[in-house]
Design a protein around this motif. Structure first.
Motif, PDB file in Angstrom:
ATOM      1  N   THR A 149       1.209   4.091   4.722  1.00 20.24           N
ATOM      2  CA  THR A 149       2.019   2.885   4.905  1.00 20.24           C
ATOM      3  C   THR A 149       3.484   3.229   4.610  1.00 20.24           C
TER       4      THR A 149
ATOM      5  N   ASP B 162      -1.745  -0.390   6.002  1.00 19.66           N
ATOM      6  CA  ASP B 162      -2.073   0.187   7.309  1.00 19.66           C
ATOM      7  C   ASP B 162      -3.546   0.026   7.686  1.00 19.66           C
ATOM      8  N   GLN B 163      -4.349  -0.507   6.790  1.00 24.08           N
ATOM      9  CA  GLN B 163      -5.772  -0.620   7.118  1.00 24.08           C
ATOM     10  C   GLN B 163      -6.250  -2.065   7.088  1.00 24.08           C
TER      11      GLN B 163
ATOM     12  N   ASP C  51      -0.458   5.128   0.825  1.00 24.51           N
ATOM     13  CA  ASP C  51      -0.799   6.181   1.781  1.00 24.51           C
ATOM     14  C   ASP C  51      -0.819   5.696   3.229  1.00 24.51           C
TER      15      ASP C  51
ATOM     16  N   ASP D  52       0.848  -1.199   0.000  1.00 18.68           N
ATOM     17  CA  ASP D  52       0.000   0.000   0.000  1.00 18.68           C
ATOM     18  C   ASP D  52       0.887   1.256   0.000  1.00 18.68           C
TER      19      ASP D  52
ATOM     20  N   ASP E 259      -6.278  -3.581   3.435  1.00 18.69           N
ATOM     21  CA  ASP E 259      -5.060  -4.313   3.098  1.00 18.69           C
ATOM     22  C   ASP E 259      -5.020  -5.728   3.670  1.00 18.69           C
TER      23      ASP E 259
END
Ligand SMILES: [Mg+2]
Length: 195
Positions: free
Chosen positions: A46, A128-129, A44, A42, A133
């Motif tokens: 990350t 990060d999500q 943004d 990823d 992800d």
């Protein structure tokens, strides 16, 4: 402990293989030794904050390390073409996908199917999500690394996504699967062994 041990069907979809503070804590050699051949990463929050246009020294170092180890690096973001392509070109990334529509399968499936010589266990997602992800990784039964968002994503996520993400963290913590801020050391499965 086995990575994909069943702990309630829904929780399994949100469970990362590894949980680290930042991509800088990812032990690339361990991934290589584990048999990882493709990293789908990823952008943004990350690699850089969502408002940072260009890669920094740490990002360059990380991508070089991944590529030098023989692991293929693919940048995959839900963000728009301009944002992703400018960043990728500056970072020297040749394979990048914008508007990836994570956690939906279509675009990710194309990448995975184009490397049909790979087993799902040889592919790792980084992001990060959880609801984007990690969910997409688990939908393809791939490995995954959850990183702490570089900056608060609160403003950017829709309130529904934010609500969902927070609920999932709470749920995983309640089930003793993952605790926010309680990071693993970068080895696949290690986080869960520590519990
Ligand atoms: Mg992100």
């Amino acid at each position: 402990m086995i990575i994909n041990e069943k702990k309630g069907l829904l929780s399994n979809f949100f469970k990362p293989s590894i949980y680290v503070r930042t991509f800088k804590d990812i032990n690339v050699n361990r991934l290589k030794n584990h048999g990882i051949k493709l990293m789908i990463c990823d952008l943004d929050n990350t690699l850089v904050p969502h408002y940072t246009k260009f890669p920094n020294k740490d990002v360059h170092e990380f991508i070089n390390k991944v590529q030098n180890s023989g692991i293929e690096f693919v940048l995959m973001s839900n963000n728009i073409k301009k944002r992703v392509s400018i960043f990728a070109k500056k970072a020297g990334i040749t394979k990048f996908i914008w508007n990836a529509q994570k956690p939906f399968k279509t675009k990710v499936k194309k990448i995975i199917e184009s490397r049909n010589e790979l087993e799902s266990s040889e592919i790792i997602f980084v992001g990060d999500q959880i609801i984007m992800d990690i969910l997409i990784a688990n939908r393809f039964k791939c490995e995954s690394i959850l990183v702490q968002p570089l900056v608060s994503t609160d403003y950017k996520m829709s309130s529904f996504n934010l609500f969902l993400e927070n609920r999932i963290y709470k749920n995983l913590e309640k089930k003793n699967i993952l605790k926010k801020g309680n990071f693993s050391k970068g080895k696949i499965g290690e986080y869960f062994e520590l519990l």
